[in-house]
Design a protein around this motif. Structure first.
Motif, PDB file in Angstrom:
ATOM      1  N   ALA A  73       0.818  -1.219   0.000  1.00  0.00           N
ATOM      2  CA  ALA A  73       0.000   0.000   0.000  1.00  0.00           C
ATOM      3  C   ALA A  73       0.848   1.263   0.000  1.00  0.00           C
ATOM      4  O   ALA A  73       0.317   2.370  -0.039  1.00  0.00           O
ATOM      5  CB  ALA A  73      -0.916   0.008   1.229  1.00  0.00           C
ATOM      6  N   LEU A  74       2.173   1.097   0.029  1.00  0.00           N
ATOM      7  CA  LEU A  74       3.075   2.246   0.108  1.00  0.00           C
ATOM      8  C   LEU A  74       3.514   2.682  -1.283  1.00  0.00           C
ATOM      9  O   LEU A  74       3.857   1.853  -2.128  1.00  0.00           O
ATOM     10  CB  LEU A  74       4.312   1.893   0.948  1.00  0.00           C
ATOM     11  N   ASN A  75       3.508   3.973  -1.517  1.00  0.00           N
ATOM     12  CA  ASN A  75       4.047   4.526  -2.755  1.00  0.00           C
ATOM     13  C   ASN A  75       5.568   4.577  -2.629  1.00  0.00           C
ATOM     14  O   ASN A  75       6.116   5.295  -1.793  1.00  0.00           O
ATOM     15  CB  ASN A  75       3.490   5.929  -2.989  1.00  0.00           C
ATOM     16  N   ALA A  76       6.255   3.809  -3.473  1.00  0.00           N
ATOM     17  CA  ALA A  76       7.712   3.698  -3.357  1.00  0.00           C
ATOM     18  C   ALA A  76       8.405   5.046  -3.511  1.00  0.00           C
ATOM     19  O   ALA A  76       9.487   5.262  -2.958  1.00  0.00           O
ATOM     20  CB  ALA A  76       8.246   2.721  -4.402  1.00  0.00           C
ATOM     21  N   PRO A  86      22.607   3.095   1.074  1.00  0.00           N
ATOM     22  CA  PRO A  86      22.154   1.786   0.604  1.00  0.00           C
ATOM     23  C   PRO A  86      22.899   0.617   1.242  1.00  0.00           C
ATOM     24  O   PRO A  86      22.312  -0.442   1.491  1.00  0.00           O
ATOM     25  CB  PRO A  86      22.425   1.856  -0.903  1.00  0.00           C
ATOM     26  N   GLU A  87      24.189   0.789   1.504  1.00  0.00           N
ATOM     27  CA  GLU A  87      24.966  -0.298   2.109  1.00  0.00           C
ATOM     28  C   GLU A  87      24.408  -0.686   3.475  1.00  0.00           C
ATOM     29  O   GLU A  87      24.374  -1.869   3.850  1.00  0.00           O
ATOM     30  CB  GLU A  87      26.433   0.118   2.244  1.00  0.00           C
ATOM     31  N   LEU A  88      23.963   0.321   4.229  1.00  0.00           N
ATOM     32  CA  LEU A  88      23.404   0.069   5.558  1.00  0.00           C
ATOM     33  C   LEU A  88      22.050  -0.620   5.458  1.00  0.00           C
ATOM     34  O   LEU A  88      21.717  -1.499   6.263  1.00  0.00           O
ATOM     35  CB  LEU A  88      23.276   1.406   6.300  1.00  0.00           C
ATOM     36  N   VAL A  89      21.268  -0.238   4.494  1.00  0.00           N
ATOM     37  CA  VAL A  89      19.950  -0.852   4.283  1.00  0.00           C
ATOM     38  C   VAL A  89      20.105  -2.331   3.953  1.00  0.00           C
ATOM     39  O   VAL A  89      19.411  -3.189   4.507  1.00  0.00           O
ATOM     40  CB  VAL A  89      19.204  -0.110   3.145  1.00  0.00           C
ATOM     41  N   VAL A  90      21.035  -2.637   3.033  1.00  0.00           N
ATOM     42  CA  VAL A  90      21.254  -4.037   2.640  1.00  0.00           C
ATOM     43  C   VAL A  90      21.825  -4.835   3.797  1.00  0.00           C
ATOM     44  O   VAL A  90      21.419  -5.983   4.054  1.00  0.00           O
ATOM     45  CB  VAL A  90      22.204  -4.089   1.425  1.00  0.00           C
ATOM     46  N   LYS A  91      22.758  -4.257   4.509  1.00  0.00           N
ATOM     47  CA  LYS A  91      23.406  -4.963   5.620  1.00  0.00           C
ATOM     48  C   LYS A  91      22.395  -5.421   6.657  1.00  0.00           C
ATOM     49  O   LYS A  91      22.460  -6.554   7.154  1.00  0.00           O
ATOM     50  CB  LYS A  91      24.444  -4.042   6.270  1.00  0.00           C
ATOM     51  N   HIS A  92      21.438  -4.566   6.993  1.00  0.00           N
ATOM     52  CA  HIS A  92      20.493  -4.880   8.072  1.00  0.00           C
ATOM     53  C   HIS A  92      19.132  -5.342   7.577  1.00  0.00           C
ATOM     54  O   HIS A  92      18.253  -5.617   8.385  1.00  0.00           O
ATOM     55  CB  HIS A  92      20.317  -3.653   8.970  1.00  0.00           C
ATOM     56  N   ALA A 137       7.390  -9.169   0.844  1.00  0.00           N
ATOM     57  CA  ALA A 137       7.151  -7.809   0.362  1.00  0.00           C
ATOM     58  C   ALA A 137       8.367  -6.916   0.630  1.00  0.00           C
ATOM     59  O   ALA A 137       8.743  -6.086  -0.204  1.00  0.00           O
ATOM     60  CB  ALA A 137       5.913  -7.225   1.038  1.00  0.00           C
ATOM     61  N   LEU A 138       8.999  -7.111   1.801  1.00  0.00           N
ATOM     62  CA  LEU A 138      10.187  -6.332   2.132  1.00  0.00           C
ATOM     63  C   LEU A 138      11.328  -6.640   1.170  1.00  0.00           C
ATOM     64  O   LEU A 138      12.014  -5.732   0.696  1.00  0.00           O
ATOM     65  CB  LEU A 138      10.620  -6.605   3.573  1.00  0.00           C
ATOM     66  N   SER A 139      11.517  -7.905   0.853  1.00  0.00           N
ATOM     67  CA  SER A 139      12.593  -8.294  -0.072  1.00  0.00           C
ATOM     68  C   SER A 139      12.371  -7.681  -1.448  1.00  0.00           C
ATOM     69  O   SER A 139      13.310  -7.188  -2.089  1.00  0.00           O
ATOM     70  CB  SER A 139      12.685  -9.819  -0.174  1.00  0.00           C
ATOM     71  N   ARG A 140      11.108  -7.727  -1.905  1.00  0.00           N
ATOM     72  CA  ARG A 140      10.810  -7.124  -3.211  1.00  0.00           C
ATOM     73  C   ARG A 140      11.093  -5.629  -3.191  1.00  0.00           C
ATOM     74  O   ARG A 140      11.705  -5.083  -4.111  1.00  0.00           O
ATOM     75  CB  ARG A 140       9.343  -7.375  -3.583  1.00  0.00           C
ATOM     76  N   MET A 141      10.635  -4.974  -2.129  1.00  0.00           N
ATOM     77  CA  MET A 141      10.818  -3.527  -2.035  1.00  0.00           C
ATOM     78  C   MET A 141      12.304  -3.166  -1.910  1.00  0.00           C
ATOM     79  O   MET A 141      12.769  -2.193  -2.519  1.00  0.00           O
ATOM     80  CB  MET A 141      10.038  -2.967  -0.851  1.00  0.00           C
ATOM     81  N   LEU A 142      13.037  -3.939  -1.115  1.00  0.00           N
ATOM     82  CA  LEU A 142      14.466  -3.675  -0.964  1.00  0.00           C
ATOM     83  C   LEU A 142      15.194  -3.818  -2.295  1.00  0.00           C
ATOM     84  O   LEU A 142      16.044  -2.993  -2.645  1.00  0.00           O
ATOM     85  CB  LEU A 142      15.084  -4.640   0.058  1.00  0.00           C
ATOM     86  N   THR A 143      14.856  -4.863  -3.044  1.00  0.00           N
ATOM     87  CA  THR A 143      15.514  -5.080  -4.331  1.00  0.00           C
ATOM     88  C   THR A 143      15.270  -3.917  -5.281  1.00  0.00           C
ATOM     89  O   THR A 143      16.198  -3.380  -5.891  1.00  0.00           O
ATOM     90  CB  THR A 143      15.018  -6.390  -4.962  1.00  0.00           C
ATOM     91  N   SER A 144      14.002  -3.505  -5.385  1.00  0.00           N
ATOM     92  CA  SER A 144      13.681  -2.404  -6.293  1.00  0.00           C
ATOM     93  C   SER A 144      14.283  -1.087  -5.793  1.00  0.00           C
ATOM     94  O   SER A 144      14.733  -0.262  -6.592  1.00  0.00           O
ATOM     95  CB  SER A 144      12.163  -2.278  -6.450  1.00  0.00           C
ATOM     96  N   TRP A 145      14.307  -0.903  -4.468  1.00  0.00           N
ATOM     97  CA  TRP A 145      14.855   0.332  -3.914  1.00  0.00           C
ATOM     98  C   TRP A 145      16.357   0.431  -4.169  1.00  0.00           C
ATOM     99  O   TRP A 145      16.861   1.471  -4.576  1.00  0.00           O
ATOM    100  CB  TRP A 145      14.574   0.404  -2.409  1.00  0.00           C
ATOM    101  N   SER A 151      20.594   3.126  -9.939  1.00  0.00           N
ATOM    102  CA  SER A 151      20.298   3.839 -11.183  1.00  0.00           C
ATOM    103  C   SER A 151      20.454   5.337 -10.991  1.00  0.00           C
ATOM    104  O   SER A 151      20.792   6.060 -11.923  1.00  0.00           O
ATOM    105  CB  SER A 151      18.884   3.523 -11.672  1.00  0.00           C
ATOM    106  N   LEU A 152      20.187   5.803  -9.758  1.00  0.00           N
ATOM    107  CA  LEU A 152      20.346   7.231  -9.481  1.00  0.00           C
ATOM    108  C   LEU A 152      21.782   7.664  -9.653  1.00  0.00           C
ATOM    109  O   LEU A 152      22.070   8.763 -10.105  1.00  0.00           O
ATOM    110  CB  LEU A 152      19.896   7.561  -8.059  1.00  0.00           C
ATOM    111  N   THR A 153      22.691   6.791  -9.289  1.00  0.00           N
ATOM    112  CA  THR A 153      24.103   7.178  -9.296  1.00  0.00           C
ATOM    113  C   THR A 153      24.894   6.518 -10.410  1.00  0.00           C
ATOM    114  O   THR A 153      26.074   6.806 -10.562  1.00  0.00           O
ATOM    115  CB  THR A 153      24.750   6.799  -7.943  1.00  0.00           C
ATOM    116  N   ASP A 154      24.236   5.635 -11.218  1.00  0.00           N
ATOM    117  CA  ASP A 154      24.960   4.998 -12.311  1.00  0.00           C
ATOM    118  C   ASP A 154      25.551   6.040 -13.246  1.00  0.00           C
ATOM    119  O   ASP A 154      26.709   5.977 -13.631  1.00  0.00           O
ATOM    120  CB  ASP A 154      24.037   4.072 -13.120  1.00  0.00           C
TER     121      ASP A 154
END
Length: 572
Positions: A73-76, A86-92, A137-145, A151-154
């Protein structure tokens, strides 16, 4: 064995066994395997043991009293950008969802993952609260995020930034950082900003615009007086780019409601440094930031490079050598007045002379000249600075701008009492400069007796030396109607822009267009009689002083600029 294993289980694992979602033996083994694979317990169960993610989340919510949130239900796009690396998000395996005041709400699938909350709080300085979500749902959102962040920094990371290695960028007063600061300097945002600054210098830009809009973000350079879009970073980077530029300029990054001013210095080599004057402006969709590039070498290129006609150059140099009097340079913002003044000051800058300047702000630092940055907030305005200069045994005084009667009167008094005064005014022509002083309230006698020379100027784009072509198809009658004289057309080399890889749409660099008027006895008499600007302009023309239009057409006839450009910057 099952009883013994059950006794070794943590609260969540025990509740899962009690709810028959997993056996005790599998739960113990899962804890061991998750630790060995450096995975969190809940993600391991869902991905390796196929435990129902939604049911697991419901059990965890009930066990720990943590609210369960539906990520679908969250707008990404509402997820905050730039708060957590991002490194901290993936780590935890924890995703920041939204911020309310000084609280950051973190999506986790394992409510026992307290290390994530603590470390994110430490890095952001914001209190954190856990929100429980479905692991799948968290895994899907984390992957897309994470993909979105990449892509923002590519585009930023793909930049050829090898030429940044020898560049040192600071605010001038910025202190050296520790190892963490050096690591921060390697982040894509930092390198992107540094690269933009360096590219602007290489392209000869005078200004850099960082502009946020509702759906996009753009960076533009003002090159040869014309703004051109150079890159469109992702809109999500707006706040991070603004924060980086404000940190570099030593501004308050928490203040986004009012404009701020700052300064950045880029050291290109041991002997060359470029200054940037930085200003932020709160707009509807974020902070617009404009950097004015201040290159000290532009004030030292010599009078021959500025574009004066021989007779104009001779007049300027002759008045510069006078012991007293006033030289006024006039024109709109961005017309090159500062460079003209600094060129004159460089000619005068010898050990025998005491030179003081009052500027707002000081744009170019020159060794041997006493430069004062006026600050009206503390009572140091142009008039106050001028009064102080007169007690400092000056030979030459430069006033950044004559804005009011008080400043004008003190400057004129200085010019009448043995000092050479240089200053600027925002008028369109030499004649209008004189009437502006009269309209300010300066007595006509003081204007006529103190002002010696007026330089009105514009900047025209130079035609590219590689691709410009002769324009032979224009009838002679048309050229005469444009204002050319028969004398100009004798050996005219009129060209048009084409465009190639060496230039910008047919132009490369700029040249000054000048109207240089010396105050002769006849013009002084018109001033004393309080004549209008038209009378002064007519007399100047009769005495052979070329106006801006004539000077521009001369440059066209010489093949320096185009007729189109002359029409753009002057009116007939």
């Amino acid at each position: 064995m099952n009883d013994k294993a059950f006794g070794q289980l943590s609260g969540l694992a025990g509740r899962l066994v009690a709810e028959s979602l997993i056996s005790a033996q599998d739960a113990v083994q899962a804890q061991k395997d998750a630790a060995s694979e450096k995975m969190h317990f809940v993600p391991y169960l869902v991905s390796k043991k196929n435990v129902d993610a939604l049911r697991l989340a419901q059990v965890a919510s009930h066990e720990f009293g943590v609210p369960l949130f539906d990520l679908d239900a969250l707008n990404a796009e509402s997820i905050p950008v730039g708060l957590v690396e991002p490194e901290l998000v993936v780590k935890h395996h924890a995703l920041p969802l939204y911020r309310r005041g000084n609280r950051l709400f973190i999506a986790v699938s394992d409510p026992t993952n307290l290390a994530a909350l603590d470390e994110i709080k430490f890095h952001t300085g914001i209190n954190t609260d856990a929100i429980l979500v479905d692991e799948r749902a968290l895994s899907r959102m984390l992957t897309s995020w994470v993909e979105a962040q990449e892509s923002l920094t590519d585009g930023l990371e793909d930049l050829d930034a090898s030429d940044l290695d020898d560049v040192d960028i600071s605010s001038g007063e910025e202190q050296k950082g520790d190892e963490d600061d050096r690591e921060l300097d390697e982040t894509p945002i930092v390198r992107f900003v540094n690269k933009v600054l360096l590219d602007a210098i290489k392209q000869g830009a005078s200004d850099i615009h960082f502009e946020p809009y509702e759906k996009n973000y753009r960076v533009r350079f003002r090159t040869d007086g014309v703004l051109q879009e150079v890159v469109k970073p992702p809109r999500n980077l707006s706040s991070r780019l603004a924060a980086r530029l404000k940190v570099m300029s030593q501004m308050d990054i928490s203040e986004r409601r009012v404009p701020q001013d700052g300064r950045i210095q880029m050291k290109l080599s041991r002997n060359r440094a470029i200054d940037f004057r930085v200003n932020t402006l709160p707009t509807l969709y974020g902070e617009k930031i404009v950097l004015r590039i201040l290159d000290p070498s532009s004030a030292q290129m010599g009078i021959d490079a500025l574009g004066y006609e021989p007779d104009q150059k001779e007049m300027y140099l002759k008045v510069l050598q006078q012991p007293q009097g006033m030289i006024l340079v006039t024109g709109p913002t961005g017309s090159g007045k500062t460079v003209s003044l600094y060129t004159g000051l460089n000619i005068l800058n010898t050990p025998e002379r005491n030179i003081s300047t009052a500027e707002d702000p000081v744009e170019i630092n020159i060794e041997g000249i006493n430069q004062v940055h006026v600050n009206p907030k503390v009572g140091l305005d142009f008039a106050q600075a001028l009064r102080s200069f007169l007690r400092q045994d000056p030979d030459i005084i430069m006033v950044g701008e004559v804005r009011d009667l008080e400043t004008a009167e003190i400057a004129i008094k200085a010019a009448q009492t043995g000092h050479l005064v240089l200053s600027t005014l925002h008028t369109n022509s030499a004649a209008e400069t004189l009437t502006r002083l009269l309209n300010m309230g300066v007595p006509a006698f003081n204007v006529a007796s103190s002002v010696d020379l007026i330089i009105a100027q514009r900047l025209a784009r130079r035609l590219c030396a590689y691709c410009s072509l002769p324009m032979d198809d224009v009838p002679r009658e048309t050229l005469l109607k444009e204002g050319f004289t028969e004398e100009m057309l004798v050996d005219a080399d009129i060209k048009r822009p084409v465009g190639c890889g060496e230039c910008n749409n047919g132009y490369k660099g700029r040249v000054g267009i000048y109207e240089v008027v010396k105050i002769t006895p006849t013009i002084a008499r018109i001033i004393m009689e309080e004549g209008n600007s038209l009378q002064i302009a007519d007399q100047a023309r009769l005495e052979g002083f070329a106006d801006l239009r004539t000077s521009a057409l001369r440059k066209v006839a010489q093949g320096v600029t185009s007729l189109e450009e002359a029409n753009r910057i002057t009116v007939d």
